[in-house]
Design an enzyme around this catalytic site. Structure first.
Site: not given
Ligand SMILES: C[S@@+](CC[C@H](N)C(=O)[O-])C[C@H]1O[C@@H](n2cnc3c(N)ncnc32)[C@H](O)[C@@H]1O
Length: 411
Positions: A155, A81, A352, A230, A325, A78
């Protein structure tokens, strides 16, 4: 590459494995090895200046080595991990070293990094997991650097309520398992072609509707099957708390939440700024936007359905603080640059991916921001990944040069 093996002394942790040198002097990244160990490794990829390999036999073990809790975390198996063979502390030290190195190399920031453990143990900590069904319908995960599937009977990192999904057959293709919140878990079956999306219960029956409802810090969120949430059960609360800690939103302020998902951070920010303030959230996914509008009802928050681009990012000018984010790929270069030019004094950057975080922080630094604070969380236990929350503010203006500083030219 042909099956080539070599004995290597491993030196330090890096992305992709512990680093050593092959007999010909090339750097090799050895998955499933640990710093200090002497291992026999099997080469998987060779390039002009480096190679990738897996440790297949440990000749001298590190004191930090443990038996991997999962039998699938083994050479050739796998790819989910990569760090189960290290103590919890050694895993976090590994990740801290890699984050510090990324910051130093990419962003020229020297910083001691500490990776904080999540409250929950790794076993059963993931409430969202992407698995794959093979042609025989059995669920598994991809093998390391391969398209082959490692069939898995359960898993260890997945929420225990997802275990029964591994006991039955599924249509070939991607099967995303969700046990978000206390409601009935379900699967989102995307099929081999990736387009169609079917909702199924975990025993395989069709479900007309499925969404998750989950409470975080007293606020309830609806999350539809296509919306981001998340993966680690502790992440929503842990990340919201550290966003608030760094952003320090005050009554009456306005905040901007870029890449806002279903409104996780926007809801918390809106509560802090109160009725005299406001939050504007930007998110591109239509499903997440619909969820966010529902989740933020009754709060002073607006949800804009838009991509974050060099143009749309101008919205940050209207705020006192900005939270972002983005997905693993981080910001496009132009977007980071535009953000630096237009952002107010406080930026909270949740990420992340340490490499794209360091890259974007370097661009923001060129634009006058400095990384004033950083927390790093072990929200992807047993893997090399971490979640970072950085606080950036405007760097104090540098004095022109020694001896000519304003403070010395008194009238
Ligand atoms: C890592 S997630 C974070 C969401 C939120 N902060 C959370 O913790 O639940 C990133 C988000 O960005 C959106 N996303 C990805 N690319 C984007 C873009 N170019 N413009 C706007 N939103 C985008 C995705 O759909 C997703 O919902």
């Amino acid at each position: 590459v042909d099956h080539v093996e070599e004995v290597v002394r491993l030196e330090r942790p890096a992305t992709g494995g512990a680093v050593g040198r092959l007999g010909d002097g090339r750097v090799v990244f050895v998955r499933l090895g640990l710093p200090g160990e002497l291992v026999r490794c099997a080469l998987a990829e060779t390039a002009a200046r480096y190679a990738r390999a897996e440790a297949i036999e440990v000749l001298e073990a590190s004191p930090e080595r443990v038996t991997a809790p999962c039998p699938h975390a083994a050479p050739g198996r796998c790819g989910g991990c990569d760090l189960q063979h290290a103590t919890d502390r050694a895993q976090r030290d590994w990740k801290a070293h890699v984050v510090a190195e990324q910051l130093a190399r990419v962003a020229k920031i020297e910083r001691d990094v500490r990776v904080e453990a999540a409250p929950s143990a790794p076993t059963g900590s993931r409430v969202r997991l992407r698995a794959l069904a093979g042609d025989d319908g059995a669920l598994g995960l991809r093998r390391w650097r391969s398209h082959d599937l490692e069939p898995i009977e359960w898993c260890r990192v997945a929420d225990p309520r997802l275990t029964r999904a591994f006991e039955r057959r599924w249509p070939a293709g991607e099967v995303e398992l969700r046990a978000i919140g206390p409601g009935e878990p379900f699967a989102v079956v995307r099929g081999a072609e990736g387009k169609r999306r079917d909702l199924r219960s975990l025993d395989g029956g069709p479900r007309d509707r499925a969404h998750s409802r989950v409470e975080v810090l007293g606020h309830t969120f609806d999350v539809s099957p296509a919306s981001f949430w998340q993966a680690h059960r502790d992440a929503p609360e842990l990340l919201t708390r550290s966003v608030l800690e760094f952003a320090a939103p005050q009554r009456g302020e306005s905040a901007v939440d870029l890449f806002g998902g279903v409104g996780l951070f926007a809801a918390a920010l809106a509560r802090e700024v109160g009725p005299g303030g406001g939050v504007t959230m930007v998110e591109s996914s239509p499903e997440a936007v619909a969820d966010a509008r529902r989740n933020l009802e009754g709060l002073r928050a607006r949800v804009r359905r838009a991509e974050v681009t060099t143009t749309s990012v101008a919205i940050v000018e209207a705020g006192d603080l900005v939270v972002l984010d983005p997905p693993r790929s981080g910001l496009a270069r132009g977007v980071a640059w535009a953000l630096a030019g237009r952002a107010p004094g406080r930026i909270v950057y949740v990420s992340c991916d340490a490499a794209t975080f360091a890259r974007d922080v370097a661009i923001l630094a060129e634009g006058g921001f400095r990384l004033a604070d950083l927390r790093v969380f072990d929200l992807f236990p047993w893997t090399e990944h971490v979640e970072l929350v950085g606080f950036l503010d405007r760097a104090p203006a540098r004095r022109e040069s020694a001896g000519e500083g304003a403070s010395q030219t008194s009238p």
